[in-house]
Design a protein around this motif. Structure first.
Motif, PDB file in Angstrom:
ATOM      1  N   LYS A 173       0.956  -1.279  -0.023  1.00 29.19           N
ATOM      2  CA  LYS A 173      -0.241  -0.013  -0.039  1.00 29.19           C
ATOM      3  C   LYS A 173       0.963   1.275   0.081  1.00 29.19           C
ATOM      4  O   LYS A 173       0.652   2.320  -0.737  1.00 29.19           O
ATOM      5  CB  LYS A 173      -0.941   0.034   1.375  1.00 29.19           C
ATOM      6  N   ALA A 174       2.073   1.397   0.850  1.00 25.73           N
ATOM      7  CA  ALA A 174       2.821   2.430   0.982  1.00 25.73           C
ATOM      8  C   ALA A 174       3.519   2.549  -0.372  1.00 25.73           C
ATOM      9  O   ALA A 174       3.616   3.755  -1.003  1.00 25.73           O
ATOM     10  CB  ALA A 174       3.943   2.302   1.983  1.00 25.73           C
ATOM     11  N   TRP A 175       3.923   1.478  -1.186  1.00 27.51           N
ATOM     12  CA  TRP A 175       4.679   1.691  -2.421  1.00 27.51           C
ATOM     13  C   TRP A 175       3.524   2.421  -3.466  1.00 27.51           C
ATOM     14  O   TRP A 175       3.960   3.268  -4.239  1.00 27.51           O
ATOM     15  CB  TRP A 175       4.995   0.282  -2.849  1.00 27.51           C
ATOM     16  N   ALA A 176       2.546   1.711  -3.431  1.00 27.48           N
ATOM     17  CA  ALA A 176       1.384   2.218  -4.494  1.00 27.48           C
ATOM     18  C   ALA A 176       1.192   3.523  -4.216  1.00 27.48           C
ATOM     19  O   ALA A 176       1.012   4.448  -5.131  1.00 27.48           O
ATOM     20  CB  ALA A 176       0.199   1.218  -4.420  1.00 27.48           C
ATOM     21  N   ALA A 177       1.146   4.085  -3.038  1.00 23.16           N
ATOM     22  CA  ALA A 177       0.657   5.561  -2.708  1.00 23.16           C
ATOM     23  C   ALA A 177       1.909   6.208  -3.098  1.00 23.16           C
ATOM     24  O   ALA A 177       1.611   7.514  -3.686  1.00 23.16           O
ATOM     25  CB  ALA A 177       0.370   5.490  -1.353  1.00 23.16           C
ATOM     26  N   GLU A 178       3.114   5.948  -2.840  1.00 22.34           N
ATOM     27  CA  GLU A 178       4.366   6.571  -3.259  1.00 22.34           C
ATOM     28  C   GLU A 178       4.209   6.811  -4.696  1.00 22.34           C
ATOM     29  O   GLU A 178       4.674   7.846  -5.254  1.00 22.34           O
ATOM     30  CB  GLU A 178       5.785   5.834  -2.815  1.00 22.34           C
ATOM     31  N   ILE A 179       4.283   5.570  -5.607  1.00 19.72           N
ATOM     32  CA  ILE A 179       4.120   5.395  -6.873  1.00 19.72           C
ATOM     33  C   ILE A 179       3.139   6.564  -7.507  1.00 19.72           C
ATOM     34  O   ILE A 179       3.425   7.315  -8.431  1.00 19.72           O
ATOM     35  CB  ILE A 179       4.047   4.385  -7.557  1.00 19.72           C
ATOM     36  N   ILE A 180       1.861   6.811  -6.991  1.00 21.01           N
ATOM     37  CA  ILE A 180       0.857   7.606  -7.464  1.00 21.01           C
ATOM     38  C   ILE A 180       1.395   9.060  -7.239  1.00 21.01           C
ATOM     39  O   ILE A 180       1.087   9.957  -7.924  1.00 21.01           O
ATOM     40  CB  ILE A 180      -0.525   7.163  -6.619  1.00 21.01           C
ATOM     41  N   GLU A 181       1.703   9.152  -5.752  1.00 17.88           N
ATOM     42  CA  GLU A 181       2.389  10.506  -5.710  1.00 17.88           C
ATOM     43  C   GLU A 181       3.387  10.974  -6.783  1.00 17.88           C
ATOM     44  O   GLU A 181       3.415  12.355  -7.017  1.00 17.88           O
ATOM     45  CB  GLU A 181       2.901  10.648  -4.350  1.00 17.88           C
ATOM     46  N   GLU A 182       4.366  10.088  -7.133  1.00 18.94           N
ATOM     47  CA  GLU A 182       5.323  10.583  -8.113  1.00 18.94           C
ATOM     48  C   GLU A 182       4.745  10.794  -9.634  1.00 18.94           C
ATOM     49  O   GLU A 182       5.382  11.542 -10.155  1.00 18.94           O
ATOM     50  CB  GLU A 182       6.600   9.500  -8.106  1.00 18.94           C
TER      51      GLU A 182
END
Length: 187
Positions: free
Chosen positions: A12-21
């Motif tokens: 979940k943290a990875w997906a959120a970081e990817i979407i933010e970038e």
């Protein structure tokens, strides 16, 4: 915290970081894949192809098995190979072994049973074909590592003999380049 919960939270943290970038990252992934590489490597948990090569999603099609073996009766590998070459049009195929490989160590030590023993028959053929070279190594670790190296070379030969690769050659189409490599499992 249980390890599986940690994996889910990390995802979940990875997906959120990817979407933010890159807000459209996952939408772009839905368009399809166009990898340049097919990676055939070992299943060892210490040897993650994307992590080792810093390859972004979509650039590498991956098949992993114990001791990175190429067996023409392995329907899984043969279907991956066919799809990678005929559908995805990969330009390069890499067979990657790694030092301290447990499958190769088991090939030298024997004592395996069941499906693992059946699977390692191909690696035992490599050992038999290169017995003098392996036996000439001064210690067990060097024997394992030399068998890792000759195994990669022999798997490249087996790959070149597959119907998929041979079929591309017969119709006059350049398939792809192949390369073998070995890496340390621990860095």
């Amino acid at each position: 915290m249980r390890q599986y919960k940690q994996l889910l939270l990390a995802n979940k943290a990875w997906a959120a970081e990817i979407i933010e970038e890159s807000a459209d990252f996952f939408q772009r992934q839905l368009v399809g894949q166009n990898p340049e590489f097919l990676w055939i490597g070992c299943s060892d948990s210490r040897v993650g192809p994307e992590q080792m090569t810093m390859t972004p999603p979509g650039n590498m099609f991956i098949h992993r098995n114990i001791a990175n073996l190429v067996k023409d009766d392995d329907t899984n590998l043969m279907s991956v190979l066919q799809y990678a070459v005929d559908v995805l049009g990969v330009r390069h195929i890499i067979i990657c072994g790694h030092y301290a490989c447990g499958g190769i160590r088991a090939t030298l030590d024997g004592g395996t049973t069941g499906p693992v023993d059946d699977w390692l028959s191909t690696a035992r053929c490599v050992l038999h074909d290169h017995a003098d070279e392996i036996d000439a190594q001064p210690d067990r670790e060097q024997k394992v590592n030399r068998l890792v190296e000759v195994n990669v070379r022999d798997q490249l030969v087996r790959l070149a003999r597959t119907k998929t690769i041979q079929g591309r050659s017969r119709v006059g189409k350049k398939c792809c380049s192949t390369a073998g490599s070995t890496t340390s499992a621990t860095g």
